[in-house]
Scaffold this active site. Sequence first.
Site, PDB file in Angstrom:
ATOM      1  N   ASP A  45       1.026  -1.351   0.409  1.00 35.81           N
ATOM      2  CA  ASP A  45       0.139   0.084   0.150  1.00 35.81           C
ATOM      3  C   ASP A  45       1.031   1.541   0.054  1.00 35.81           C
ATOM      4  OD1 ASP A  45      -3.387   0.511   0.593  1.00 35.81           O
ATOM      5  OD2 ASP A  45      -1.686   1.904   1.713  1.00 35.81           O
TER       6      ASP A  45
ATOM      7  N   TYR B  80      -3.021  11.314   0.202  1.00 36.77           N
ATOM      8  CA  TYR B  80      -3.595  10.670  -0.729  1.00 36.77           C
ATOM      9  C   TYR B  80      -3.717  11.873  -1.865  1.00 36.77           C
ATOM     10  CZ  TYR B  80      -5.037   6.414   0.546  1.00 36.77           C
ATOM     11  OH  TYR B  80      -5.342   4.975   0.336  1.00 36.77           O
TER      12      TYR B  80
ATOM     13  N   HIS C   4      -4.666  -8.007   0.394  1.00 39.20           N
ATOM     14  CA  HIS C   4      -3.519  -6.261   0.509  1.00 39.20           C
ATOM     15  C   HIS C   4      -2.393  -6.302   1.679  1.00 39.20           C
ATOM     16  CE1 HIS C   4      -2.946  -3.139  -0.782  1.00 39.20           C
ATOM     17  NE2 HIS C   4      -4.035  -1.851   0.321  1.00 39.20           N
TER      18      HIS C   4
END
Length: 438
Positions: free
Chosen positions: A224, A363, A415
């Site tokens: 990630d 982000y 993930h």
Amino acid sequence: MTGQNSNQAVQMSRRSLLVGSAAIGLSTAILPLVAIAADAVDAVSAAGAIRPFRADIPETVLIDLRQRLAVTRWPDDETVSDGSQGVQSAQLRELVNYWRTSYDWRKAEEKLNAAPQFLTNIDGLDIHFIHVRSKHENALPLIMTHGWPGSVFELLNVIGPLTDPTAHGGQAEDAFHLVLPSIPGFGFSQKPTSTGWNPQRIAAAWDMLMKRLGYNRYVSQGGDWGAIISDALGRQAPDGLLGIHVNRVERATTFPTAAAQALMNGTPAPDTLSPEEKMVFGEVRDFVNNGFGYAAIMNTRPETIGYGLADSPVGLAAWLYDKIADWVFTTGDPETALGKDAILDNITLYWLTNTGPSSGRIYWENAASGAKLTPINVPVGVTIFPGEVYKPPKKWLSKAYPHLVYYNQVSKGGHFAAWEEPELFSQEIRTAFKAMRP
């Protein structure tokens, strides 16, 4: 250690949580005490000092959490029988009821405090990290970074297998000295108060951290955001970085051009793709169309969603649980993959540190950075776990990773690979870095 230094270390250990609390805002109920402690530590903290840390959340903050959970105003139930509208009400209500009545944060603190934790100031921010040295000679220093919606809790179960491989089916020559930092704005790391803390800056800070710890040669690993930070570190290629390993690959640097155009235009997968490649294309299209909303919000409006994440523990839990549920190997059923307590350890850390809003800003920072994603010229290892969102075949990686020295597709795990399958993940890390050891 002198008596004065010893006393100072004890004081820092007791105050370490409060320093972090001042930076990350645990609760207005303890802010006056926090401010006093922060001033005291500021007076004794030298630049570059490494200070011991222990998690010790005040009981009043845990009581406040349970009270907020008890008075939750719930939305109407979804109007569908599946998860297509988001986290299902019955599933979340069950988790929240357990959180309020049975979950024990003190056990989570014990897990954290079982590992040596520290704070150090880098580029104006206090960075929280776990640092475990192996007993084995010639252990390879490894900095490993978590992602979102995770935390260092993702990585706790790989500490043993990586630092003490002989106790976990490995060899002494597989050993690592392990450094597990919390990304700025996550967990007990300080929150940035100005812009610029993008993956490139974080990568540079990680290099400084490793050098500060005396590791002049080391490797980096991540999934990630940890993968994006490791990639950024690989592009910077600072002296001493021997290579990286990732279990999440950046689509922008590896997706074939014709496939990317088809994705953008909404047209079918190019005929030049093999059946396997068309399957990957289809999975990516489904994610972009149905699973990317969370990132679009945080790329553009992290503060807007942040108000709800800061004010409502159930709102925070739903926001994090939605992606945890989507991205585990047992899609839609994260309790089977991780267990309720592990999921709540992670969610509760976000709540207690009020990092729901600040964690989302990475982000925005990444989108605003405009970083050029050039090929990575240090040795790279990649492991593809079957529950990952994007599973590129090996031949797609050559442009992004011209020095790919290890690639493997495994049969289980998603993930959150280190969290879901710590033994398998650790074996992949050992194998991938064999070729990079000095």
